[in-house]
Design an enzyme around this catalytic site. Structure first.
Site, mmCIF file in Angstrom:
data_model
loop_
_atom_site.group_PDB
_atom_site.id
_atom_site.type_symbol
_atom_site.label_atom_id
_atom_site.label_comp_id
_atom_site.label_asym_id
_atom_site.label_seq_id
_atom_site.Cartn_x
_atom_site.Cartn_y
_atom_site.Cartn_z
ATOM 1 N N ASP A 105 0.811 -1.219 0.000
ATOM 2 C CA ASP A 105 0.000 0.000 0.000
ATOM 3 C C ASP A 105 0.851 1.278 0.000
ATOM 4 O O ASP A 105 2.020 1.260 0.387
ATOM 5 C CB ASP A 105 -0.857 0.057 1.279
ATOM 6 C CG ASP A 105 -1.938 -1.009 1.293
ATOM 7 O OD1 ASP A 105 -1.914 -1.912 0.442
ATOM 8 O OD2 ASP A 105 -2.799 -0.932 2.180
ATOM 9 N N HIS A 246 3.791 -2.122 3.114
ATOM 10 C CA HIS A 246 3.847 -0.809 2.470
ATOM 11 C C HIS A 246 5.123 -0.683 1.641
ATOM 12 O O HIS A 246 6.223 -0.815 2.204
ATOM 13 C CB HIS A 246 3.781 0.288 3.539
ATOM 14 C CG HIS A 246 2.507 0.214 4.348
ATOM 15 N ND1 HIS A 246 2.368 -0.655 5.405
ATOM 16 C CD2 HIS A 246 1.329 0.854 4.206
ATOM 17 C CE1 HIS A 246 1.127 -0.531 5.888
ATOM 18 N NE2 HIS A 246 0.480 0.377 5.191
#
Ligand code: NI
Length: 292
Positions: A105, A246
């Site tokens: 993400d 991430h």
């Protein structure tokens, strides 16, 4: 021409036969030099741009086709060619195999290409939930994500918490990100990941597509320690897992450099959420997936 005019003025002003001869000699020399260079360098000829050069048979079909298009058509086609590198899709049957979906993400980011290298070197695919404000300047990375067969999802423009903004703002955040991704890949993202996993039924209805959540979170964003991230993933990995991380931290990428081959050694297939959930843009139910 300039030389000629200057020479004529000189000639007229002095009324001198010797000067007239030398001036004519200069003019002739310049004209001769111009003529020679004109033959030696055909491109300098003023009409050379108008002459259609013969095109060899092998190279001709596309050029001939292109020449029949209007400038507007050419623009559309060239934009299309730039945005639709055909993705290399590896399909995995997760009903028959131990599958895990790695999801990343908040990118793309400067660390994303290294993560893509790791995934590619291990012949695996993952899913990237992109933030709209990260797109400008990272278009080449997004094209690479797309062309290497990874899933691309919408993670809003500004990483908005859906529950903290009016519904219109939420819709705008998703729509702007859709448009920006589609402008790069030619494809609207089939999934949304609501930031913080925060949403209500009205947001799901507004986005009108699956919300992809997760069931394993190694908290890589709180841990600047690749060993800790690695250990958390390896200790909690299980078939059917959607792991959230991430692609904005070097430590996360360092961890996955080890996690990816180790999970494969344990017999896992690392797949996109499309494969894991066996859904596509056409058949995807509007519901949340895998929220703990
Ligand atoms: Ni996020």
């Amino acid at each position: 021409m300039i030389v000629q005019v200057m020479a004529t003025n000189k000639n007229v002003s002095r009324h001198n036969t010797a000067n007239l001869r030398s001036t004519l000699a200069i003019v002739l020399a310049v004209a001769l030099a111009y003529g020679v260079s004109w033959w030696l360098m055909p491109n300098s000829r003023p009409w050379s741009a108008l002459v259609e050069r013969p095109v060899s048979a092998a190279a001709s079909p596309q050029k001939k086709h292109a020449s029949r298009q209007t400038p507007a058509q050419k623009e559309v086609l060239s934009a299309h060619a730039q945005t639709t590198a055909k993705p290399v899709v590896v399909q995995t049957d997760c009903s028959a195999k131990k599958c895990i979906a790695l999801t990343f993400d908040d990118g793309p980011n400067s660390v994303t290409p290294r993560l893509l290298d790791i995934l590619k070197a291990n012949n695996t695919q993952a899913s990237f939930f992109i933030i709209g404000r990260q797109i400008a300047g990272h278009e080449q990375i997004i094209k690479r994500i797309y062309s290497e067969g990874h899933d691309i999802g919408n993670h809003t423009w500004d990483h908005m918490d859906f529950k903290k903004v009016p519904l219109d703002v939420m819709k705008d955040q998703v729509a702007r990100t859709d448009q920006a991704i589609e402008a790069v890949t030619g494809k609207k993202p089939a999934f949304v990941r609501p930031p913080f996993g925060s949403f209500g039924p009205e947001h799901l209805a507004a986005a009108n597509r699956p919300f992809i959540l997760w069931n394993i979170d190694p908290d890589d964003w709180t841990t600047p320690d690749s060993n800790a991230i690695h250990d958390r993933v390896m200790q909690t990995a299980r078939p059917g897992a959607i792991i959230i991380s991430h692609d904005i931290y070097d430590t996360t990428v360092d961890a996955y450099a080890r996690i990816v081959p180790e999970l494969q050694q344990q017999g896992y297939s690392l797949v996109t959420v499309t494969d894991l959930l066996d859904i596509t843009a056409d058949n995807a139910p509007v519901q949340p997936f895998y929220y703990q």
